[in-house]
Design an enzyme around this catalytic site. Sequence first.
Site, short mmCIF file in Angstrom:
data_model
loop_
_atom_site.label_atom_id
_atom_site.label_comp_id
_atom_site.label_asym_id
_atom_site.label_seq_id
_atom_site.Cartn_x
_atom_site.Cartn_y
_atom_site.Cartn_z
N THR A 33 27.48 7.38 -25.69
CA THR A 33 27.01 6.59 -26.83
C THR A 33 27.90 5.40 -27.11
OG1 THR A 33 26.14 8.60 -27.79
CG2 THR A 33 26.43 6.77 -29.27
N TYR A 46 18.88 5.49 -28.93
CA TYR A 46 19.53 4.51 -28.07
C TYR A 46 19.51 4.99 -26.63
CZ TYR A 46 23.03 8.06 -28.28
OH TYR A 46 23.64 9.26 -28.20
N THR A 112 29.88 12.26 -25.96
CA THR A 112 30.49 13.38 -26.68
C THR A 112 29.94 14.75 -26.23
OG1 THR A 112 28.90 13.05 -28.45
CG2 THR A 112 31.09 12.07 -28.73
N ASP A 113 28.77 14.76 -25.62
CA ASP A 113 28.12 16.06 -25.31
C ASP A 113 29.00 16.97 -24.45
OD1 ASP A 113 25.97 15.18 -26.72
OD2 ASP A 113 24.58 15.07 -25.03
N LYS A 185 33.04 20.10 -29.52
CA LYS A 185 32.05 19.36 -30.31
C LYS A 185 31.35 20.35 -31.22
CE LYS A 185 28.23 16.08 -30.14
NZ LYS A 185 27.28 15.27 -29.35
N GLU A 306 36.26 46.91 -27.00
CA GLU A 306 35.03 47.72 -26.89
C GLU A 306 34.56 47.82 -25.45
OE1 GLU A 306 31.78 47.71 -29.94
OE2 GLU A 306 32.86 45.91 -30.54
N1 GLU Z 1 24.08 12.40 -25.03
C1 GLU Z 1 25.06 11.43 -25.34
C2 GLU Z 1 26.32 11.62 -24.51
O1 GLU Z 1 26.93 12.64 -24.51
C3 GLU Z 1 25.26 11.53 -26.80
C4 GLU Z 1 26.57 11.89 -27.22
C5 GLU Z 1 27.48 10.76 -27.49
O2 GLU Z 1 27.99 10.03 -26.66
O3 GLU Z 1 27.70 10.69 -28.66
O4 GLU Z 1 26.68 10.72 -23.80
#
Ligand code: GLU
Length: 349
Positions: A33, A46, A112-113, A185, A306
């Site tokens: 992103t 986007y 971020t994924d 995340k 367990e």
């Molecule tokens: N799907 C995107 C990625 O991981 C969205 C997450 C982001 O960059 O915020 O590149």
Amino acid sequence: MKKLFLFWFLLIISISLFAQTLPRIKILATGGTIAGQGASADRSAYTSGALPIKDLIAAVPGIDKLAIISGEQISNVGSQDMSVAIWIKLNQRINEIYKNNEADGVVITHGTDTQEETAYFLSLTVRYDKPVVLTGSMRPATAISADGPKNLYDAVALAASKEAANSGVLLVFSESIFSGREAVKTSTTHVEAFTAPNSGPIGQIYDGKVVMYQSPIRKANKNTPFDITGLTSLPEVAIVELYADAPPTAINAYVAAGVKGIVTGGLGNGNLNKANTAAVAAAVKRGVPVVRASRIYSGRVTLLDETDDEKLGTIVSDDLIPQKARILLMLGLTQTRDKKQLQEYFFMY
Ligand code: GLU
């Protein structure tokens, strides 16, 4: 005339001395992103990874005062498409940058994924104690209040700081600094997308100034046993998440498909229901190592609680969540198939 010459001479000398004192930071862009472009400022939708690295750097005012910046595009993908191949390329390039003394710090821009996975992979495979800092953004570069420029500014300031050396791979987001091993995340859409459920942030950054509160103990760096030089792939490891009444279909199918290892996202303390316990026992019997992790994001999975790991032949992930445990198992399997040694890795890294 002589005085004027002296003035210019001294000015040029002092400018070049000043320039030399700035650290050299290499930004390795992978997409996400932070490089995303939306249709308009008031829309969050986007295309990930649309902007090239030079446009990212140009959007950050004052970044050139922190460091001498250079950039390279490693990939340009949304991080849902991050791959082992890109990880290997990143690892090779970072080790090469430090071997050839091409930079004093490395910043990686990343979606971020899967950023938490890349951060842990690099923390196990980069063989230098020099700064490696990951960051990204939740809003595309075209959005109102895009968070990318600020995160990139902070990442460069962190990579340029003395605090970032010997701290393992770091991840900086929304002014919090996380150990790459611990960051997760935990929000799908909020700007404060990352937390570290077990340790919390290890530091903060504000106005480009770094303050550290903790020092990560579990980092590999120059003592890493995972030298992947020359490798083009890693042993395939699958993750299977458990839930009430989960059938053993997934584990059986993965074993039949020939995976080299399985990580379970078990219940509570990594528990498996009866059907999946039988499937795991069969997998282990066929020589497929199984690591018990938990679908819960904080706490740890303990040996012989367990679940009788001795009887079942399972390994525990300690406090690694399934997607991080998968990385350690893949790397561990490049070195050994010995269960005891693999378990040792999970207690060390
Ligand atoms: N799907 C995107 C990625 O991981 C969205 C997450 C982001 O960059 O915020 O590149």
